[in-house]
Design a protein around this motif. Structure first.
Motif, PDB file in Angstrom:
ATOM      1  N   MET A   1       0.815  -1.188   0.000  1.00 45.23           N
ATOM      2  CA  MET A   1       0.000   0.000   0.000  1.00 45.23           C
ATOM      3  C   MET A   1       0.864   1.261   0.000  1.00 45.23           C
ATOM      4  O   MET A   1       0.466   2.282  -0.511  1.00 45.23           O
ATOM      5  CB  MET A   1      -0.937   0.000   1.199  1.00 45.23           C
ATOM      6  N   THR A   2       2.037   1.209   0.579  1.00 44.28           N
ATOM      7  CA  THR A   2       2.881   2.388   0.636  1.00 44.28           C
ATOM      8  C   THR A   2       3.864   2.431  -0.523  1.00 44.28           C
ATOM      9  O   THR A   2       4.497   3.433  -0.749  1.00 44.28           O
ATOM     10  CB  THR A   2       3.680   2.443   1.963  1.00 44.28           C
ATOM     11  N   ASP A  11       5.325   6.489  -2.057  1.00 42.46           N
ATOM     12  CA  ASP A  11       4.800   7.593  -1.250  1.00 42.46           C
ATOM     13  C   ASP A  11       5.795   8.758  -1.171  1.00 42.46           C
ATOM     14  O   ASP A  11       5.390   9.905  -1.373  1.00 42.46           O
ATOM     15  CB  ASP A  11       4.416   7.105   0.148  1.00 42.46           C
ATOM     16  N   PRO A  12       7.093   8.503  -0.889  1.00 45.72           N
ATOM     17  CA  PRO A  12       8.031   9.631  -0.836  1.00 45.72           C
ATOM     18  C   PRO A  12       8.119  10.387  -2.172  1.00 45.72           C
ATOM     19  O   PRO A  12       8.241  11.617  -2.181  1.00 45.72           O
ATOM     20  CB  PRO A  12       9.374   8.986  -0.473  1.00 45.72           C
ATOM     21  N   GLN A  13       8.021   9.669  -3.281  1.00 47.46           N
ATOM     22  CA  GLN A  13       8.034  10.343  -4.593  1.00 47.46           C
ATOM     23  C   GLN A  13       6.784  11.206  -4.760  1.00 47.46           C
ATOM     24  O   GLN A  13       6.866  12.331  -5.270  1.00 47.46           O
ATOM     25  CB  GLN A  13       8.104   9.312  -5.727  1.00 47.46           C
ATOM     26  N   ARG A  32      -4.642   6.561  -1.845  1.00 42.12           N
ATOM     27  CA  ARG A  32      -3.918   5.390  -1.361  1.00 42.12           C
ATOM     28  C   ARG A  32      -4.167   5.127   0.122  1.00 42.12           C
ATOM     29  O   ARG A  32      -4.152   3.983   0.564  1.00 42.12           O
ATOM     30  CB  ARG A  32      -2.425   5.611  -1.614  1.00 42.12           C
ATOM     31  N   HIS A  33      -4.373   6.171   0.923  1.00 40.47           N
ATOM     32  CA  HIS A  33      -4.417   6.011   2.385  1.00 40.47           C
ATOM     33  C   HIS A  33      -5.734   6.392   3.040  1.00 40.47           C
ATOM     34  O   HIS A  33      -5.907   6.176   4.233  1.00 40.47           O
ATOM     35  CB  HIS A  33      -3.274   6.812   3.023  1.00 40.47           C
ATOM     36  N   PRO A  74       7.758   5.544   6.915  1.00 37.85           N
ATOM     37  CA  PRO A  74       6.570   5.264   6.098  1.00 37.85           C
ATOM     38  C   PRO A  74       5.533   6.387   6.169  1.00 37.85           C
ATOM     39  O   PRO A  74       5.201   6.875   7.258  1.00 37.85           O
ATOM     40  CB  PRO A  74       5.992   3.979   6.704  1.00 37.85           C
ATOM     41  N   PHE A  75       5.001   6.775   5.024  1.00 34.19           N
ATOM     42  CA  PHE A  75       3.962   7.798   4.968  1.00 34.19           C
ATOM     43  C   PHE A  75       2.726   7.340   5.737  1.00 34.19           C
ATOM     44  O   PHE A  75       2.085   8.123   6.429  1.00 34.19           O
ATOM     45  CB  PHE A  75       3.591   8.123   3.511  1.00 34.19           C
ATOM     46  N   ARG A  76       2.390   6.048   5.605  1.00 37.56           N
ATOM     47  CA  ARG A  76       1.195   5.533   6.273  1.00 37.56           C
ATOM     48  C   ARG A  76       1.274   5.754   7.790  1.00 37.56           C
ATOM     49  O   ARG A  76       0.299   6.162   8.412  1.00 37.56           O
ATOM     50  CB  ARG A  76       0.991   4.052   5.966  1.00 37.56           C
TER      51      ARG A  76
END
Length: 188
Positions: A1-2, A11-13, A32-33, A74-76
């Motif tokens: 998912m991330t 996610d970082p991109q 996505r989240h 992690p963005f999540r």
């Protein structure tokens, strides 16, 4: 998912693209989240409408703080921490609203119609689910947060510890206590 999603970017991109002004990148992060954030908020509030509001608040706050996101993490976990904080804000506001409602004259309290559903209209399993959801929502935040993140959102204890700023052992202990309290609430 991330990792890779519909846009093929991590996610970082996507965060870097959003910071560069690409609105579609932030929309992709939200897409996505948002389900995970919504589920967390729904478990906290016990109400879909309130959960939608909390979800929106979380993403607005995340967008405002996007420059503070650490791409090494992690963005999540980052967005879930924001969501947990928004759930806590919601709970504080609810407590204040309750105090004001309790301060109304008693005769005003009788004007409120019963909004409860007809017990015959709902299946037993649906009532039981609502009962469990209400019990989870009634747990203290320090017990509710680890339970929701690990048992309902499927995060590992390490991930939940990261989101909540706790040790893994503290998360494990709080989940144990949450289960005990839920058992007491549902049996009582």
């Amino acid at each position: 998912m991330t990792g890779d999603g519909a846009h093929g970017e991590s996610d970082p991109q996507l965060v870097a693209s959003a910071l560069a002004g690409r609105q579609a990148a932030y929309a992709a992060l939200m897409a996505r989240h948002r389900e995970a954030v919504f589920r967390l908020a729904r478990h906290h509030t016990g109400d879909e409408g309130e959960a939608l509001d909390v979800t929106q608040e979380a993403f607005i706050a995340a967008f405002a703080s996007l420059a503070k996101f650490d791409a090494a993490r992690p963005f999540r976990a980052w967005i879930m921490r924001i969501a947990v904080n928004k759930c806590r804000d919601w709970a504080r506001r609810r407590t204040v609203r309750r105090l004001f409602r309790m301060a109304r004259p008693l005769e005003d309290a009788f004007d409120v119609a019963d909004q409860g559903l007809d017990p015959e209209a709902e299946a037993i399993s649906r009532r039981e689910l609502a009962r469990v959801s209400a019990a989870v929502a009634a747990l203290p935040a320090n017990l509710k947060d680890p339970l929701i993140l690990c048992r309902l959102e499927g995060m590992s204890m390490a991930e939940a510890a990261d989101v909540l700023g706790l040790t893994e052992k503290a998360v494990e202990t709080r989940i144990y206590r949450a289960r005990q309290k839920l058992s007491e609430m549902l049996e009582g």
